[in-house]
Each structure stands twice: as structure tokens, then as C-alpha cells.
Design a protein around this motif. Structure first.
Motif, short mmCIF file in Angstrom:
data_model
loop_
_atom_site.label_atom_id
_atom_site.label_comp_id
_atom_site.label_asym_id
_atom_site.label_seq_id
_atom_site.Cartn_x
_atom_site.Cartn_y
_atom_site.Cartn_z
N ASN A 230 0.65 4.34 -2.66
CA ASN A 230 0.54 5.74 -2.28
C ASN A 230 1.65 6.58 -2.91
N LEU B 278 -5.05 4.62 2.47
CA LEU B 278 -5.02 4.76 1.01
C LEU B 278 -5.15 6.24 0.68
N THR C 225 0.83 -1.21 0.00
CA THR C 225 0.00 0.00 0.00
C THR C 225 0.86 1.26 0.00
#
Length: 681
Positions: free
Chosen positions: A600, A664, A596
Motif C-alpha cells: 500500500n 488493499l 500488504t
């Protein structure tokens, strides 16, 4: 007549003792304030020529009060403007245990009815003690009254009555120890929590706090649980807005219970996570369920879902019962793995080790094991050989037919392991709550996480018709297996790339080369040169296309993505320094093993407009790296109630307490957060 003479002589003697041995102003009252009167007495300390004791007595009408040394949310404390040769620095005030007053939503600390304050003056005993006492008294209105006084110590001597009064007044001053066995203080933005343990238990505990510079402490909420008393106080700045960080500061408090009081000085530590009960448990359980479900949508789990799809396609006689049993076994693997993680977290808690989601990827041994397992799965999906582990392990990780349930169980467990580098929405909140909660709650929430992640598997187990809608086995399955093998190989190579944090880049490249050569050699023997060449060429084209589409080499307008942000090391001091300079602070805590975090970085942080915003002159960008174990980063996260990465937070002149962003990131969230923290320009 003789009795009358004795009474007169006794009266004169008492008058002589009062004026001759203890300097005394008598009761003083001001024409402007009929609600209070004061009395000051003084005498040199026994057997000492460098200390003078003074008693300040205050008598108040019913319904009126005066203040403690720290008044609370309003008021000022009594004070004396001393005349020379006495100075403010010489005077040491001792304060009896106060009471708390609540008026119109404002809480204050002070005294009612009568109170006597002992004051000790250090230094040579002066001939005269003089000054002006300023006394605040309040009821429905507040009055500030000055009382000039003068005490002649020239003829003072040892007075047993004054000594008794002074000792009685000191007896009401909190002691240094003897009430609480242990006491701690923790802080998270906006909340101070004081926890005291007492073997004998608590009856009616209270806490009174001294003022911290730049902060205002509100009325505590008290919760007693047997031998533990917990005080939760709201913290704001002096204007009622968000408070600055008080972690690391020394807090002075008075803790009292049933007439016994203790003066305590505490260092304020980080408060790891929100105390259980601040959020309803059912809400956190739903967060855990949702967070576990969303893990199925993260790229970490995609290869395993592909494997599961392949396992269904390879069943020659597909029927509802067999599909239901297979997916129930995989769900059991998921849930069992989450319970194993709960057991791991329990062990880490009892050994005071770091707690966090995905921290096993900080270990080269774990990464190496995962590389080995994904490499074996890759070879199996490519049809190079069957995998049968030793009987002691009793788990067949993968076979062509997957006839046993242990393989399906292992698939669920393997999916859980691959999911741990991902921090999905709601997951971080649920895990942080769980790690700070009692052990039964921790286990219950990890069970909910497991159920949440296994929901898609359970849905197919309940409605096997969903799986039976897939086409019948055929030649197309070979191509699908190769595609799934390519997905698993990409996961294997990604895991291998994480070893760069533990070994040299050359070592990792050599290992990757050996792996690829071995797989190509085995594939060449099984499928022939022509098929392998075609597959390798197609794979190279697909990889190139993926790089062009999603890699850091394709920015907006076809320009390469570049990180021009001058990242500085993350620390609490850096945040406070930037805030003191009226700057905006953007915090990014990341790790190489966090999928993740990579999303990003490439989808948000390296975009042109975000890069421009984070390189403004009034923006300080701080980055913490959790790829390897780091106590400063771990403490930073725990203080903010987080146990997972990515973690992003924005501070600024209009948001000194910091705003935590969603795991997120989105472009709009980052740009709006920077704008809000900055305020009007």
C-alpha cells in the motif's frame, strides 16, 4: 343533631389541616387545554430548615401523554420558571420510571394517565413558592400549556398525608442499585450496545436513555438470553446523519424490569466488533473461505509454494496416488495450523490479552525462529545439506526426496505461519467476527480460513493430473532449485530486517552478513568458484532490476518516491480535534512486518497525486504503528471491529463517522474517499 355537628366539625378540621399544614394549589386547569390538569403541593422537609419538598401531580385524559426528563426523538420535558427567591439551580427533580411511546416511527419517553413528580428545593425555606409550570401534552397533536401557581408556606407544618404522598412518589423513582449485577455500554460507529447481567434472569427488561449532547439515541432492540439482556440502539446526530464518536462519554440510563427500576451511569467503552448475528453466519463463513484462499496469492506464501513445486519435481516415479497423498498432507498442515491459531486466540481471550491477526510478529523470539527456519530451508533448497530435526520433534522439514508425509505436513504449517503478516480482502472481517463470537463460532471460522487457504492444495489432491502435467526431472531442476532458494533467502532477509525494531541496525547488518558469508562459503565448497560467481552476479542483476522496478526509488517519470506527508501520532483526540476544525482526517495503521502495508505504501500512498492530496492544508494525516505491542493502537482497531493491519480510514465534515477502506488500497479509493469526506469546497 349531635351527629350533624360532628360531621360539620370533622369537615372544618379536614379543611383546616389541608390549608394550614400543606400548601396546595388544588387542581389547576387551563381554558386552552382541557386534556390535562395539574396540582402542586409543598411543605418544608421534617426537621430541616434548608429544604422544601414539592409534589407536582399531573392528570391526563386517556390517549394523552407528557414527557420524561429526556423526551426521546421528539418533545420537551416539563419545566418550571421559578420566581425569586427560588432559582432553577435549587430545584432537584426526581423522575419516576417512564414508558415508551412509538408514533409514526418516532420513539419518545414519558407518562400517560397520572404521574406525580417529587421536587426538592434546597436552601432556606421561602415564605412563598411561585412560578409558571410549562407542561407539554401530546396525542395526535401537541399542546404546550403554562400554569402560573403560588404556594404560601408561611403557616406550613408537619402533615402526615403529604409525607405519605411524597414517600409514595419517591418509591416510584428508580433506585441506585439492586437490579442488574453488572452492566456495560459499548459503541461502534452508529451503534450503542448496552449489556446487563442479572443472576435471577429477566422477564421484560426495558432501558430508557438520557440525551447525549450532539447525539440522538433511537429505540432499543432488546434481546434476552437467560441471565443476559442486550439492548442495541441506533445512534445518529441531531439531524439524523452520522453521529460523532461517543466513546468515553458518560451515559445516564434507567433500566427496568417488572416494576423494579435502577438509575445507572455508565462510561461508554469501545465495542470491539460487530455482534454475532448482525451479519449472517454463512456470509462470514464464505468471507473466511475467500480470505483464506486469497492468502495463497499474497507474496508471503510464494516461497513455500515454490518449495512445494520443487518437491513434486523431485519425485522420480510420479503417480496420482503419491501426489494426492502429498498434497492432502500439506492441506492437513494448513488446516491444523489454523486450528492451532484458534487455540492461541482462545487462550488470549481467557487471559484478557491482545487479540489480532499477525501479532506474533511483534515478538523478537518468533521472528528469530522464523529467520532460523527460512535460513535452513534456503540452505536445503541450495542443496547444501539435508535437514533432519531431533526425533522428539518428529518432523523432517525438508529432504531431497521428501519421502515422508511429515515434511509435506510441515510445509503446510510453515505456509500458514508465513501468511499471517498478510491481511487479504475478506480476511480482516472474518477474523474480527471470529474473535468477538462465541468460542464454537471462533473455531468454526478459523477452520473455514484453513480450508480456504488449502483449497489450491486440495484441488491438486483431487485432480493430480494438474501436477503431472509438469515436465520430467532434468538438469533444469538445478536452476529451478537455485531460483527457489533465492526466493527463500529473500524471505529470510526480510524477516531478519524486522529485528531492527528490537535490536540496533548494526546488529542486524552483522547477522545478515554472517548468514550470507556462511551460505556463500558452503555454496563455494559444493559448486565451485565459477558457478558461485555466476549465480551471485545474476542474483545481483536481478535484485537491482527488482529495486528499479518496484522499490521506493522508482517513482512516476523516473523520479524517486518520497514520503512528504507530515504524519502525526494517531489518537482519538487528534481525530476529534481535526473534525472540530472542519478538516479531513486520513488514518493509516501499519506495521513493519505487514507485507500488504508495504505494498500500500509504495504502490499508493507514495504516489505523486496521493501525496499531493494528503498534504493539502485541510487534511490531517495520522499514523499508528503496530510493529510492536501498542495498547492505544490495539484499542483503536478493536473499537472499529478490526484485528489486522493495514487499516485505513477517512473522516471529514461530510463523513464524521469515518469510512473504512479496503486492506488493499487503490489510488482511486483514497482520492475519492478524501473527496467524499471533504464535500463541496
Amino acid at each position: 343533631m349531635r351527629n350533624l355537628f360532628r360531621a360539620a366539625a370533622g369537615g372544618l378540621l379536614m379543611l383546616w389541616l389541608h390549608t394550614g399544614y400543606a400548601a396546595d394549589t388544588g387542581w389547576l386547569q387551563s381554558p386552552q387545554n382541557s386534556h390535562a390538569k395539574v396540582r402542586l403541593q409543598a411543605q418544608p422537609a421534617p426537621l430541616s430548615e434548608k429544604e422544601t419538598r414539592l409534589l407536582l401531580s399531573v392528570s391526563l385524559e386517556k390517549g394523552w401523554k407528557t414527557y420524561w426528563r429526556s423526551p426521546g426523538e421528539g418533545g420537551i420535558s416539563p419545566s418550571v420558571d421559578w420566581q425569586k427567591p427560588v432559582t432553577v439551580q435549587q430545584a432537584k427533580w426526581d423522575w419516576p420510571t417512564p414508558a415508551r411511546f412509538d408514533v409514526a416511527g418516532i420513539t419518545t419517553q414519558g407518562y400517560h394517565d397520572e404521574v406525580t413528580l417529587p421536587v426538592t428545593l434546597s436552601g432556606e425555606v421561602p415564605g412563598t413558592i411561585a412560578g409558571t409550570l410549562t407542561l407539554p401534552v401530546c396525542s395526535n397533536v401537541c399542546i404546550l400549556t403554562d400554569y402560573p401557581f403560588s404556594l404560601d408556606l408561611g403557616s406550613s407544618g408537619d402533615n402526615a398525608d403529604f409525607a405519605r404522598q411524597f414517600a409514595a412518589a419517591m418509591g416510584k423513582v428508580p433506585i441506585a442499585e439492586g437490579l442488574a449485577d453488572t452492566i456495560t455500554a459499548g459503541y461502534r460507529p452508529g451503534v450503542l450496545q448496552i449489556t446487563a447481567h442479572r443472576e435471577q434472569g429477566w422477564q421484560n427488561p426495558e432501558v430508557f436513555t438520557d440525551t447525549l449532547e450532539g447525539s440522538s439515541l433511537g429505540k432499543p432492540v432488546v434481546k434476552v438470553d437467560g441471565q443476559q439482556a442486550r439492548f442495541t440502539l441506533p445512534v445518529t446526530d441531531e439531524w439524523g446523519d452520522k453521529a460523532a464518536d461517543i466513546t468515553g462519554k458518560t451515559l445516564s440510563i434507567v433500566l427496568s424490569d417488572n416494576g423494579l427500576a435502577q438509575q445507572i451511569h455508565l462510561k461508554v467503552n469501545p465495542l470491539p466488533a460487530e455482534a454475532p448475528g448482525a451479519v449472517a453466519l454463512w456470509q462470514v463463513a464464505l468471507m473466511a473461505l475467500a480470505g483464506g484462499f486469497i492468502l495463497n496469492l499474497m507474496p508471503c506464501v510464494l516461497p513455500v509454494l515454490g518449495m512445494k513445486l520443487g518437491s513434486i519435481l523431485q519425485v522420480e516415479q510420479r503417480n496420482r496416488k503419491s501426489i494426492r497423498v502429498q498434497f492432502l498432507a500439506s492441506s492437513g498442515g494448513v488446516i491444523t495450523s489454523f486450528l492451532a491459531l484458534a487455540l492461541l486466540m482462545t487462550g488470549l481471550r481467557y487471559t484478557d490479552q491482545t487479540l489480532g491477526w499477525g501479532i506474533q510478529f511483534q515478538s523478537p523470539w518468533f521472528i528469530g525462529l522464523m529467520v532460523l527456519v527460512t535460513a535452513l530451508f534456503t540452505a536445503n533448497l541450495l542443496g547444501l545439506f539435508e535437514i533432519n530435526l531431533p526425533s522428539k520433534m518428529t518432523t523432517r522439514l525438508a529432504t531431497h526426496r521428501r519421502s515422508g508425509l511429515r515434511g509435506h505436513f510441515a510445509e503446510g504449517a510453515f505456509a500458514t505461519l508465513l501468511a499471517t503478516p498478510c491481511s487479504a480482502p475478506f480476511l480482516g472481517t472474518a477474523v474480527a467476527f471470529a474473535l468477538a463470537a462465541p468460542l464454537p463460532v471462533l473455531w468454526g471460522l478459523f477452520l473455514m480460513l484453513g480450508i480456504g487457504m488449502s483449497l489450491p492444495w486440495l484441488m491438486i489432491a483431487l485432480w493430480p493430473g494438474l501436477a503431472m502435467c509438469l515436465p520430467r526431472p532434468g538438469r533444469w531442476m538445478l536452476r529451478l532449485r537455485l531460483f527457489l532458494g533465492a526466493l527463500m533467502l529473500s524471505a529470510c532477509l526480510w524477516l531478519l530486517s524486522l529485528m531492527q525494531n528490537h535490536f540496533s541496525a548494526l546488529t542486524v547488518v552483522v547477522l545478515a552478513g554472517i548468514l550470507l558469508v556462511m551460505l556463500f562459503s558452503l555454496s563455494l565448497r559444493r559448486y565451485g568458484l565459477r558457478n558461485c560467481a555466476l549465480t551471485a552476479g545474476a542474483g545481483a542483476l536481478l535484485a537491482g532490476a527488482a529495486i528499479v522496478i518496484v522499490s521506493p526509488f522508482s517513482g512516476t517519470g523516473g523520479k524517486p518516491l518520497r514520503d512528504d506527508i507530515a504524519w502525526q501520532p494517531l489518537s482519538e483526540e487528534a481525530i476529534q480535534t481535526a473534525l472540530a476544525a472542519k478538516k479531513v482526517v486520513f488514518v493509516d495503521v501499519t506495521a513493519d512486518w505487514c507485507v500488504t502495508c508495504k505494498a500500500n505504501k509504495y504502490n499508493v500512498l507514495m504516489r505523486d497525486d496521493v501525496q499531493q492530496a494528503l498534504t493539502e492544508n485541510d487534511v490531517v494525516a495520522l499514523r499508528g504503528d503496530w510493529t510492536l505491542p501498542s495498547k492505544p493502537v490495539n484499542d483503536f482497531l478493536q473499537k472499529r471491529g478490526s484485528v489486522a493491519v493495514p487499516f485505513n480510514q477517512i473522516y471529514g465534515p461530510h463523513n464524521p463517522a469515518g469510512e473504512i477502506l479496503s486492506p488493499l488500497l487503490t489510488r482511486d479509493a483514497v482520492l475519492q474517499g478524501l473527496k467524499d469526506a471533504r464535500g463541496a469546497r
